[in-house]
Each structure stands twice: as structure tokens, then as C-alpha cells.
Write a protein that holds these residues in place. Structure first.
Motif, PDB file in Angstrom:
ATOM      1  N   ALA A  62      11.760 -15.517  30.737  1.00 28.57           N
ATOM      2  CA  ALA A  62      11.336 -15.605  29.336  1.00 28.57           C
ATOM      3  C   ALA A  62      10.351 -14.496  28.990  1.00 28.57           C
ATOM      4  N   ALA A  63       9.422 -14.204  29.891  1.00 26.06           N
ATOM      5  CA  ALA A  63       8.454 -13.131  29.638  1.00 26.06           C
ATOM      6  C   ALA A  63       9.153 -11.782  29.572  1.00 26.06           C
ATOM      7  N   ASN A  64      10.137 -11.577  30.434  1.00 24.41           N
ATOM      8  CA  ASN A  64      10.890 -10.330  30.434  1.00 24.41           C
ATOM      9  C   ASN A  64      11.675 -10.169  29.132  1.00 24.41           C
ATOM     10  N   VAL A  65      12.309 -11.229  28.685  1.00 29.79           N
ATOM     11  CA  VAL A  65      13.065 -11.172  27.430  1.00 29.79           C
ATOM     12  C   VAL A  65      12.119 -10.887  26.267  1.00 29.79           C
ATOM     13  N   SER A  66      10.963 -11.541  26.246  1.00 27.61           N
ATOM     14  CA  SER A  66       9.988 -11.298  25.173  1.00 27.61           C
ATOM     15  C   SER A  66       9.536  -9.849  25.152  1.00 27.61           C
ATOM     16  N   ALA A  67       9.247  -9.313  26.334  1.00 26.51           N
ATOM     17  CA  ALA A  67       8.801  -7.915  26.410  1.00 26.51           C
ATOM     18  C   ALA A  67       9.893  -6.962  25.925  1.00 26.51           C
ATOM     19  N   ARG A  68      11.121  -7.241  26.279  1.00 25.73           N
ATOM     20  CA  ARG A  68      12.227  -6.389  25.840  1.00 25.73           C
ATOM     21  C   ARG A  68      12.436  -6.467  24.336  1.00 25.73           C
ATOM     22  N   LEU A  69      12.323  -7.689  23.806  1.00 26.74           N
ATOM     23  CA  LEU A  69      12.481  -7.839  22.349  1.00 26.74           C
ATOM     24  C   LEU A  69      11.372  -7.111  21.602  1.00 26.74           C
ATOM     25  N   GLU A  70      10.143  -7.210  22.100  1.00 24.35           N
ATOM     26  CA  GLU A  70       9.030  -6.497  21.477  1.00 24.35           C
ATOM     27  C   GLU A  70       9.249  -4.996  21.527  1.00 24.35           C
ATOM     28  N   ALA A  71       9.760  -4.507  22.656  1.00 26.38           N
ATOM     29  CA  ALA A  71      10.021  -3.071  22.788  1.00 26.38           C
ATOM     30  C   ALA A  71      11.122  -2.621  21.836  1.00 26.38           C
ATOM     31  N   LEU A  72      12.132  -3.438  21.677  1.00 27.05           N
ATOM     32  CA  LEU A  72      13.249  -3.085  20.792  1.00 27.05           C
ATOM     33  C   LEU A  72      12.862  -3.129  19.317  1.00 27.05           C
ATOM     34  N   THR A  73      12.074  -4.128  18.953  1.00 21.85           N
ATOM     35  CA  THR A  73      11.728  -4.299  17.545  1.00 21.85           C
ATOM     36  C   THR A  73      10.463  -3.545  17.161  1.00 21.85           C
ATOM     37  N   GLY A  74       9.658  -3.185  18.144  1.00 27.88           N
ATOM     38  CA  GLY A  74       8.419  -2.479  17.855  1.00 27.88           C
ATOM     39  C   GLY A  74       7.353  -3.370  17.264  1.00 27.88           C
ATOM     40  N   SER A  75       7.539  -4.669  17.376  1.00 24.21           N
ATOM     41  CA  SER A  75       6.534  -5.596  16.844  1.00 24.21           C
ATOM     42  C   SER A  75       6.304  -6.719  17.846  1.00 24.21           C
ATOM     43  N   PRO A  76       5.121  -7.315  17.812  1.00 28.19           N
ATOM     44  CA  PRO A  76       4.845  -8.421  18.741  1.00 28.19           C
ATOM     45  C   PRO A  76       5.682  -9.643  18.390  1.00 28.19           C
ATOM     46  N   ALA A  77       5.755 -10.544  19.344  1.00 25.73           N
ATOM     47  CA  ALA A  77       6.519 -11.778  19.155  1.00 25.73           C
ATOM     48  C   ALA A  77       5.981 -12.573  17.978  1.00 25.73           C
ATOM     49  N   LEU A  78       6.868 -13.285  17.323  1.00 25.43           N
ATOM     50  CA  LEU A  78       6.452 -14.103  16.183  1.00 25.43           C
ATOM     51  C   LEU A  78       5.658 -15.321  16.624  1.00 25.43           C
ATOM     52  N   TYR A  79       5.930 -15.792  17.810  1.00 24.13           N
ATOM     53  CA  TYR A  79       5.253 -16.988  18.296  1.00 24.13           C
ATOM     54  C   TYR A  79       4.353 -16.638  19.463  1.00 24.13           C
ATOM     55  N   ARG A  80       3.145 -17.086  19.386  1.00 23.53           N
ATOM     56  CA  ARG A  80       2.201 -16.964  20.494  1.00 23.53           C
ATOM     57  C   ARG A  80       1.566 -18.337  20.693  1.00 23.53           C
ATOM     58  N   ALA A  81       1.511 -18.765  21.933  1.00 19.10           N
ATOM     59  CA  ALA A  81       0.875 -20.043  22.230  1.00 19.10           C
ATOM     60  C   ALA A  81      -0.608 -19.954  21.896  1.00 19.10           C
ATOM     61  N   ARG A  82      -1.157 -21.029  21.378  1.00 27.32           N
ATOM     62  CA  ARG A  82      -2.583 -21.062  21.088  1.00 27.32           C
ATOM     63  C   ARG A  82      -3.348 -20.951  22.377  1.00 27.32           C
ATOM     64  N   SER A  83      -4.344 -20.103  22.408  1.00 23.76           N
ATOM     65  CA  SER A  83      -5.108 -19.905  23.637  1.00 23.76           C
ATOM     66  C   SER A  83      -6.079 -21.051  23.904  1.00 23.76           C
ATOM     67  N   ALA A  84      -6.392 -21.856  22.899  1.00 29.57           N
ATOM     68  CA  ALA A  84      -7.342 -22.950  23.071  1.00 29.57           C
ATOM     69  C   ALA A  84      -6.755 -24.076  23.916  1.00 29.57           C
TER      70      ALA A  84
END
Length: 101
Positions: free
Chosen positions: A68-90
Motif C-alpha cells: 500500500a505504501a509503495n502504491v501510494s508513493a507511485r501515485l504521488e509521483a505520477l500525479t505530482g500531488s500528495p495523497a488525498l487521504y492521510r491518517a490523523r497523527s493524533a
């Protein structure tokens, strides 16, 4: 269960979505059957198999997270933007699922 978890690892390695979903269903069914078994009915051999299944499941979980992390990184690289969803750090990851006893 051990066989299903080994099949799941093979399916994850091969990125075989149909096999991954089949394994998820098989795990669900087997967990349902095991829930009906009392602790007094489990002998030492079964405890060993359950421990092996627990370890395999943890390895598979880590593999799923890496994929999942690899797919997210690839999608970010392809789209040039960060993922739409980020888990809350709290909140710690998976805190909402609770623990099974």
C-alpha cells in the motif's frame, strides 16, 4: 488456516486480487469456525498451529502495508500531488479496530 495464510502471501506477492479476496473470505470463514471452539478443546498441537498462523498473519499484514505504501508513493509521483487521504497523527494506526481476545 496456515495453508490459507501461505496462499495469501503468494497472492500478495503476485498481486493477484482475485486470489487475495478468496483468501480473505477463507480466513473469515475459518475464524468463524474457530470462534465456536472452546479454549479447553485446543490441544498443544493446535496451539502451535495457531501461533504459526498468528505469525504468518502478521507477516502478511506487514506485506500488505508495504504494498500500500509503495502504491501510494507511485501515485504521488505520477500525479505530482500528495495523497488525498492521510491518517490523523493524533490517533494511533488501527486504534479504532479494537482488540480481539
Amino acid at each position: 488456516m496456515v495453508d490459507v495464510l501461505q496462499s495469501e502471501r503468494d497472492a500478495l506477492a503476485g498481486m493477484d486480487l482475485e486470489a487475495i479476496m478468496g483468501c480473505a473470505y477463507d480466513k473469515y470463514e475459518l475464524c468463524g469456525r474457530m470462534d465456536d471452539t472452546g479454549a479447553s478443546e485446543i490441544d498443544e498441537e493446535c496451539r502451535g498451529l495457531l501461533d504459526a498462523a498468528r505469525r504468518l498473519n502478521e507477516v502478511n499484514r506487514q506485506l500488505r502495508n508495504l504494498i500500500a505504501a509503495n502504491v501510494s508513493a507511485r501515485l504521488e509521483a505520477l500525479t505530482g500531488s500528495p495523497a488525498l487521504y492521510r491518517a490523523r497523527s493524533a490517533a494511533p494506526a488501527y486504534a479504532y479496530t479494537g482488540a480481539r481476545g
